[in-house]
Write a protein that holds these residues in place. Structure first.
Motif, PDB file in Angstrom:
ATOM      1  N   GLU A  57       3.577 -11.754 -22.457  1.00  0.00           N
ATOM      2  CA  GLU A  57       2.295 -12.405 -22.182  1.00  0.00           C
ATOM      3  C   GLU A  57       1.188 -11.368 -22.026  1.00  0.00           C
ATOM      4  O   GLU A  57       0.046 -11.577 -22.469  1.00  0.00           O
ATOM      5  N   ARG A  64      -4.906 -11.246 -28.434  1.00  0.00           N
ATOM      6  CA  ARG A  64      -5.773 -12.393 -28.732  1.00  0.00           C
ATOM      7  C   ARG A  64      -7.235 -12.081 -28.431  1.00  0.00           C
ATOM      8  O   ARG A  64      -8.132 -12.459 -29.202  1.00  0.00           O
ATOM      9  N   GLU A  85       9.103 -12.827 -28.630  1.00  0.00           N
ATOM     10  CA  GLU A  85       8.245 -13.748 -27.870  1.00  0.00           C
ATOM     11  C   GLU A  85       6.775 -13.535 -28.219  1.00  0.00           C
ATOM     12  O   GLU A  85       6.004 -14.502 -28.342  1.00  0.00           O
ATOM     13  N   THR A  87       5.466 -12.538 -31.088  1.00  0.00           N
ATOM     14  CA  THR A  87       5.160 -13.130 -32.393  1.00  0.00           C
ATOM     15  C   THR A  87       5.153 -14.650 -32.330  1.00  0.00           C
ATOM     16  O   THR A  87       4.414 -15.302 -33.071  1.00  0.00           O
ATOM     17  N   ARG A  88       5.977 -15.225 -31.460  1.00  0.00           N
ATOM     18  CA  ARG A  88       5.936 -16.688 -31.300  1.00  0.00           C
ATOM     19  C   ARG A  88       4.555 -17.115 -30.816  1.00  0.00           C
ATOM     20  O   ARG A  88       3.943 -18.057 -31.366  1.00  0.00           O
ATOM     21  N   ARG A  89       4.050 -16.417 -29.803  1.00  0.00           N
ATOM     22  CA  ARG A  89       2.735 -16.766 -29.257  1.00  0.00           C
ATOM     23  C   ARG A  89       1.636 -16.523 -30.293  1.00  0.00           C
ATOM     24  O   ARG A  89       0.697 -17.330 -30.426  1.00  0.00           O
ATOM     25  N   ARG A  91       1.870 -16.556 -33.608  1.00  0.00           N
ATOM     26  CA  ARG A  91       1.924 -17.538 -34.696  1.00  0.00           C
ATOM     27  C   ARG A  91       1.344 -18.879 -34.252  1.00  0.00           C
ATOM     28  O   ARG A  91       0.679 -19.571 -35.027  1.00  0.00           O
ATOM     29  N   GLU A  92       1.588 -19.254 -33.006  1.00  0.00           N
ATOM     30  CA  GLU A  92       1.033 -20.510 -32.497  1.00  0.00           C
ATOM     31  C   GLU A  92      -0.486 -20.431 -32.399  1.00  0.00           C
ATOM     32  O   GLU A  92      -1.197 -21.405 -32.656  1.00  0.00           O
ATOM     33  N   ASP A  93      -0.989 -19.262 -32.025  1.00  0.00           N
ATOM     34  CA  ASP A  93      -2.427 -19.103 -31.806  1.00  0.00           C
ATOM     35  C   ASP A  93      -3.183 -18.847 -33.103  1.00  0.00           C
ATOM     36  O   ASP A  93      -4.314 -19.315 -33.276  1.00  0.00           O
ATOM     37  N   GLN A  94      -2.590 -18.097 -34.046  1.00  0.00           N
ATOM     38  CA  GLN A  94      -3.273 -17.714 -35.279  1.00  0.00           C
ATOM     39  C   GLN A  94      -2.250 -17.698 -36.413  1.00  0.00           C
ATOM     40  O   GLN A  94      -1.739 -16.636 -36.793  1.00  0.00           O
ATOM     41  N   PRO A  95      -1.948 -18.825 -37.005  1.00  0.00           N
ATOM     42  CA  PRO A  95      -0.849 -18.919 -37.975  1.00  0.00           C
ATOM     43  C   PRO A  95      -0.986 -17.995 -39.175  1.00  0.00           C
ATOM     44  O   PRO A  95       0.026 -17.539 -39.733  1.00  0.00           O
ATOM     45  N   ARG A 122       9.082 -14.592 -38.349  1.00  0.00           N
ATOM     46  CA  ARG A 122       7.659 -14.646 -37.991  1.00  0.00           C
ATOM     47  C   ARG A 122       6.872 -13.455 -38.510  1.00  0.00           C
ATOM     48  O   ARG A 122       5.645 -13.463 -38.431  1.00  0.00           O
TER      49      ARG A 122
END
Length: 565
Positions: A57, A64, A85, A87-89, A91-95, A122
């Motif tokens: 985080e 971000r 983790e 890259t998961r965040r 990808r969700e924020d900026q695909p 990802r």
């Protein structure tokens, strides 16, 4: 279009009980230097994140906020799950964000492990080789629709269906300036230097792998690098080369550069030494340096084990070399615990021989690294932990063998002077804490002298294990804090700490109503002496979280004792 690049690394934080090794990720500093030194990329905005944190985080929020067009991940075994983790965040924020992974663990053999499929799926591309040239091309072209075709040296892991771009040429390393030449290296931290790249010895357990050692920095390059180390005011210097003396051309260039600059003459220098190739001119150069701490990677004294793993070794020559360097260099004998093909009996003989020959011994658990044992795991019957990459069992070692022999080695280290006790490596001087020679070793003596009487084993101190566990937990959970000693006294319990701003003593006593304390937990009161401000106080509270269970036990049964290393 504006190019905004984030380079991310997780600092492994070398656990140095003396507090003299101040690490950072030199790899991403090299990549930043490569980008900013390209004239056509001078307007690129770069954010470098090198955090000693396991909190994805923390990385995500920083990335971000920067609003990047590309993210580059410097991937090691200790950062894989964090990056999964992160890259998961992202990808969700900026695909559509371009995410590229490089570094020693950005390999197909790693990312195809089930544990790391989410990370693999990802990332847009992987850089499996050296990154200086490739990162420049990525920065130039990553915003173009066809960037995958334009950039050589990439692999594309499309849900396990790997494709490759054109093969990239190996970079001419002299053409890429170092961070210190550009005054980008961190101030007052351990300095790094590379004189050549690769290794001429291709050991199966080592990630140098098949890299040739034919590329060398010349004297002018190294002279500019040494000048940069001086400007960065580094407290010590670590050589990244496979060994000081494995490239004659590189060593000659280093000597010529130091003749002009003279920065190493006043430095503490760390690096590896390969004993078979040691010559008088190497020792003469080391005599000019303030202090040299050389590590000699023996790994095992079992010649059959080493030959099978591609490691040439001449025991007789090694013993002669030790006679030449003793008193002129400080040196560690390094061993690998749990090598495939070795076994408990052979390893104990190796330790005993090391205790006879060396002053200091370090033993590291064998890791199953990519480009090394990971590709040979099936052939050597290796079972391993995909998170730590430590061997669980292999040819010559059962799981019970590894657990039992590590406990024996840990206990031996705890008996000795200056023990360094970690979950994955231990280090120690050969004398015990009573001044005797460690159990299982003979005092060094002149040839032909009568053997000394056996030295009785010193009783194992369980508190050293507790100290090692506390130190590791603090390093992982309280960034910037370290533990050097625990003192249990009738007046309370004292934890000697090294904080971000200096030495801190944490005192623990029974809580008294009305008194002022820094923190209170379960009837215990915590106070501190030493520099702690608003920035560092959250870290001290994390330290308290770690040590509190042990503090409860010590306060409940007060007696004078000290745990230290």
């Amino acid at each position: 279009m504006e190019r905004r690049i984030v380079l991310v690394a997780v600092d492994a934080r070398w656990r140095d009980p003396n507090g003299t090794f101040f690490s950072f990720s030199y790899g991403i500093e090299k990549l930043r230097a490569s980008i900013v030194s390209a004239p056509d990329l001078a307007d690129t905005q770069i954010l470098l994140l090198d955090l000693a944190s396991g909190d994805a985080e923390q990385f995500f929020e920083a990335v971000r906020a920067f609003q990047p067009t590309m993210v580059g991940l410097s991937t090691y075994v200790w950062s894989l799950n964090i990056f999964a983790e992160l890259t998961r965040r992202l990808r969700e924020d900026q695909p559509d964000l371009v995410i590229v992974a490089g570094g020693p663990s950005a390999r197909r053999s790693v990312l195809d492990l089930p544990q790391y499929h989410p990370l693999r799926d990802r990332v847009d591309a992987v850089i499996p080789g050296e990154g200086e040239a490739v990162i420049r091309e990525l920065v130039r072209h990553h915003q173009a629709p066809d960037w995958r075709k334009r950039v050589a040296g990439l692999q594309f892991p499309t849900r396990g269906l790997w494709r490759s771009s054109e093969v990239a040429e190996r970079p001419a390393i002299n053409e890429y300036p170092s961070p210190y030449q550009l005054d980008l290296g961190p101030l007052h931290k351990t300095g790094y230097i590379e004189t050549f790249r690769g290794c001429p010895i291709h050991c199966a357990f080592c990630q140098w792998g098949e890299q040739k050692s034919d590329r060398v920095h010349d004297a002018a390059y190294l002279e500019a690098h040494l000048e940069g180390l001086r400007r960065a005011n580094v407290p010590n210097v670590f050589f990244l080369d496979a060994a000081f003396n494995l490239s004659p051309r590189a060593f000659r260039a280093l000597v010529a550069a130091e003749d002009q600059v003279g920065v190493l003459a006043g430095s503490v220098v760390h690096g590896h030494l390969y004993p078979t190739f040691l010559e008088d001119h190497h020792l003469e150069f080391f005599d000019r340096i303030k202090q040299v701490q050389a590590s000699i990677g023996i790994q095992s004294f079992d010649v059959d084990v080493l030959e099978r793993l591609g490691r040439p070794f001449d025991v007789a020559r090694f013993e002669k070399v030790l006679q030449r360097i003793r008193g002129r260099l400080n040196f560690d004998i390094e061993l690998i615990f749990g090598l495939p093909g070795d076994n408990p009996e052979s390893f104990r003989r190796t330790v005993e021989r090391s205790l006879e020959l060396g002053d200091t011994v370090k033993a590291f658990k064998c890791l199953v690294l990519p480009d090394a044992l990971l590709e040979r795991a099936a052939d050597l019957s290796i079972e391993y932990d995909p998170v730590t990459f430590q061997i669980l069992s292999c040819e010559g070692w059962t799981a019970d063998d590894l657990a039992r022999e590590w406990e024996w080695l840990y206990d031996l280290a705890a008996q000795c002077d200056r023990p360094i006790l970690n979950d994955d490596w231990v280090g120690f001087a050969i004398t015990t804490q009573t001044g005797e020679v460690a159990s299982g070793a003979e005092p060094r003596r002149e040839r032909g002298a009568e053997p000394a009487e056996p030295v009785p084993a010193v009783s194992v101190r369980p508190e050293h294990r507790a100290l090692g566990r506390l130190r590791d937990a603090i390093a992982q959970q309280a960034v910037g804090w370290g533990l050097s000693a625990v003192r249990g006294e009738p007046g309370g319990v004292f934890f000697d700490l090294l904080g971000p701003q200096g030495a801190v003593v944490l005192e623990v006593v029974r809580f008294e109503q009305g008194a002022r304390y820094f923190a209170e937990r379960d009837g215990l009161a915590y106070s501190h002496r030493g520099p702690v401000d608003r920035v560092s106080s959250p870290g001290l509270r994390q330290v308290i979280d770690v040590v509190h269970p042990e503090a409860l036990n010590l306060v409940a049964a007060p007696r004078h004792r000290t745990w230290t290393t």
